[in-house]
Write an enzyme that holds these catalytic residues in place. Structure first.
Site, short mmCIF file in Angstrom:
data_model
loop_
_atom_site.label_atom_id
_atom_site.label_comp_id
_atom_site.label_asym_id
_atom_site.label_seq_id
_atom_site.Cartn_x
_atom_site.Cartn_y
_atom_site.Cartn_z
CB SER A 1 -38.29 -77.44 -66.42
OG SER A 1 -39.08 -78.25 -67.26
CE1 TYR B 1 -34.95 -76.40 -70.41
CE2 TYR B 1 -36.35 -78.27 -69.84
CZ TYR B 1 -36.14 -76.91 -69.91
OH TYR B 1 -37.12 -76.05 -69.47
P1 NAP Z 1 -38.41 -68.37 -74.60
O1 NAP Z 1 -39.78 -67.98 -75.03
O2 NAP Z 1 -37.52 -69.09 -75.55
O3 NAP Z 1 -37.65 -67.04 -74.08
C1 NAP Z 1 -36.36 -67.17 -73.59
C2 NAP Z 1 -35.84 -65.81 -73.14
O4 NAP Z 1 -34.56 -66.05 -72.53
C3 NAP Z 1 -35.62 -64.84 -74.27
O5 NAP Z 1 -35.90 -63.53 -73.80
C4 NAP Z 1 -34.13 -64.99 -74.57
O6 NAP Z 1 -33.51 -63.81 -75.08
C5 NAP Z 1 -33.57 -65.27 -73.20
N1 NAP Z 1 -32.30 -65.98 -73.24
C6 NAP Z 1 -32.02 -67.17 -73.82
N2 NAP Z 1 -30.73 -67.48 -73.63
C7 NAP Z 1 -30.19 -66.46 -72.92
C8 NAP Z 1 -28.89 -66.18 -72.42
N3 NAP Z 1 -27.88 -67.03 -72.61
N4 NAP Z 1 -28.70 -65.03 -71.73
C9 NAP Z 1 -29.72 -64.15 -71.54
N5 NAP Z 1 -30.96 -64.35 -71.98
C10 NAP Z 1 -31.18 -65.50 -72.67
O7 NAP Z 1 -38.44 -69.28 -73.29
P2 NAP Z 1 -39.61 -69.56 -72.19
O8 NAP Z 1 -40.44 -70.67 -72.68
O9 NAP Z 1 -40.25 -68.29 -71.79
O10 NAP Z 1 -38.73 -70.14 -71.00
C11 NAP Z 1 -38.30 -69.36 -69.91
C12 NAP Z 1 -37.81 -70.29 -68.83
O11 NAP Z 1 -38.87 -71.20 -68.49
C13 NAP Z 1 -36.62 -71.16 -69.24
O12 NAP Z 1 -35.72 -71.28 -68.15
C14 NAP Z 1 -37.26 -72.50 -69.54
O13 NAP Z 1 -36.36 -73.58 -69.35
C15 NAP Z 1 -38.38 -72.52 -68.52
N6 NAP Z 1 -39.46 -73.44 -68.88
C16 NAP Z 1 -40.23 -73.24 -69.99
C17 NAP Z 1 -41.24 -74.16 -70.31
C18 NAP Z 1 -42.12 -74.01 -71.51
O14 NAP Z 1 -42.86 -74.97 -71.84
N7 NAP Z 1 -42.11 -72.87 -72.20
C19 NAP Z 1 -41.43 -75.27 -69.49
C20 NAP Z 1 -40.62 -75.46 -68.36
C21 NAP Z 1 -39.65 -74.52 -68.08
P3 NAP Z 1 -33.41 -63.55 -76.68
O15 NAP Z 1 -34.81 -63.56 -77.20
O16 NAP Z 1 -32.74 -62.23 -76.79
O17 NAP Z 1 -32.60 -64.69 -77.23
#
Ligand code: NAP
Length: 247
Positions: free
Chosen positions: A142, A156
């Site tokens: 991130s 985080y």
């Molecule tokens: P999201 O929409 O909340 O989706 C998260 C996914 O991860 C879901 O499929 C969830 O499964 C799964 N998950 C959560 N905890 C888990 C665990 N302990 N074991 C296995 N699966 C797990 O998140 P996102 O925004 O796509 O983020 C994905 C990645 O990008 C993360 O690492 C996040 O830190 C990074 N990121 C995101 C952003 C942003 O602005 N969105 C920015 C920087 C970095 P369930 O649905 O079954 O719970």
């Protein structure tokens, strides 16, 4: 057919990686933790794109789950050509002074231990010296790792600093063994993660402060990850690629 494993592929960035990979002809193993409906919808979309895949439920913070998930990804002689270590969590915004030890433990367990366990399994199965075919590992970090996220979630941000450092170190361990290791560092991307941090409108509200003047979409991060997975990034390893609209 090349075989890809994506953690946290039920929703958000992981889902978009799964769908873009399906379009590129990969077999996709889809991990999720609790939302089975979302994961099944991702798998249905993978199949609708003419590719195939399988579900691998489990918590990335639990070692036995991670071992089982990777066994599913490699089953039936598929092996593994790509791994996207994507699953991650945030928590409600607050200053460090107000964070409980339970919150800190869960954050470090999922975002650091989970990333290390998944990267370790990839490092056990993909290198040529261990009987693998080589390939590409993409870590999802991130922009928070360099911004620090003060008053929101320095916990985080620190976990993503660990992911950056793991990316650099592991790329040096595996570079001579046919495996490239890179990270993407997304900025404000429109996914459900912000709702789980108590701010569902966070990306829309703050996105205009990025130099590109808007939040990003999951597909824009997914496209960068697909590039890092594929052969056109063949001389790229140990890189931390910002996909943050200049933020
Ligand atoms: P999201 O929409 O909340 O989706 C998260 C996914 O991860 C879901 O499929 C969830 O499964 C799964 N998950 C959560 N905890 C888990 C665990 N302990 N074991 C296995 N699966 C797990 O998140 P996102 O925004 O796509 O983020 C994905 C990645 O990008 C993360 O690492 C996040 O830190 C990074 N990121 C995101 C952003 C942003 O602005 N969105 C920015 C920087 C970095 P369930 O649905 O079954 O719970």
């Amino acid at each position: 057919m090349k075989s890809l494993f994506v953690t946290g592929a039920g929703r958000g960035i992981g889902r978009s990686v799964a769908l873009l990979a399906a379009e590129a002809g990969w077999f996709v193993t889809i991990n999720y933790r609790s939302d089975v409906d979302a994961a099944e919808a991702t798998l249905a979309e993978v199949k609708a794109r003419g590719a195939d895949g399988v579900l691998a439920p489990g918590d990335v913070a639990v070692e036995t789950d991670v071992l089982r998930m990777f066994d599913v990804a490699c089953a039936d002689g598929r092996g593994l050509d790509g791994v996207v270590v994507n699953a991650g969590i945030v928590a409600p915004s607050m200053s460090l002074a107000d964070m409980s030890v339970e919150r800190l433990r869960r954050m470090f367990d999922v975002n650091i231990l989970g990333a290390y366990l998944c990267a370790r399994e990839a490092a056990r199965r993909m290198p040529r010296s261990r009987g693998g075919r080589g390939g590409s590992i993409v870590m999802v970090s991130s922009a928070a790792s360099r911004l620090g996220s003060p008053f929101e979630y320095v916990d985080y941000a620190g976990t993503k600093g660990a992911v950056d450092t793991l990316t650099i170190g592991l790329s040096k361990e595996l570079g001579g063994d046919g495996v490239r290791v890179n990270a993407v560092r997304p900025g404000l991307i429109r996914t459900d993660i912000h709702g789980s941090g108590g701010q569902p409108d966070r990306a829309a509200r703050l996105g205009s402060s990025a130099p590109l003047g808007r939040p990003g979409e999951a597909e824009e991060v997914g496209a960068a990850i697909l590039w890092l997975l594929g052969d056109t990034s063949s001389y790229c390893t140990g890189a931390l690629l910002d996909v943050s609209g200049g933020r």
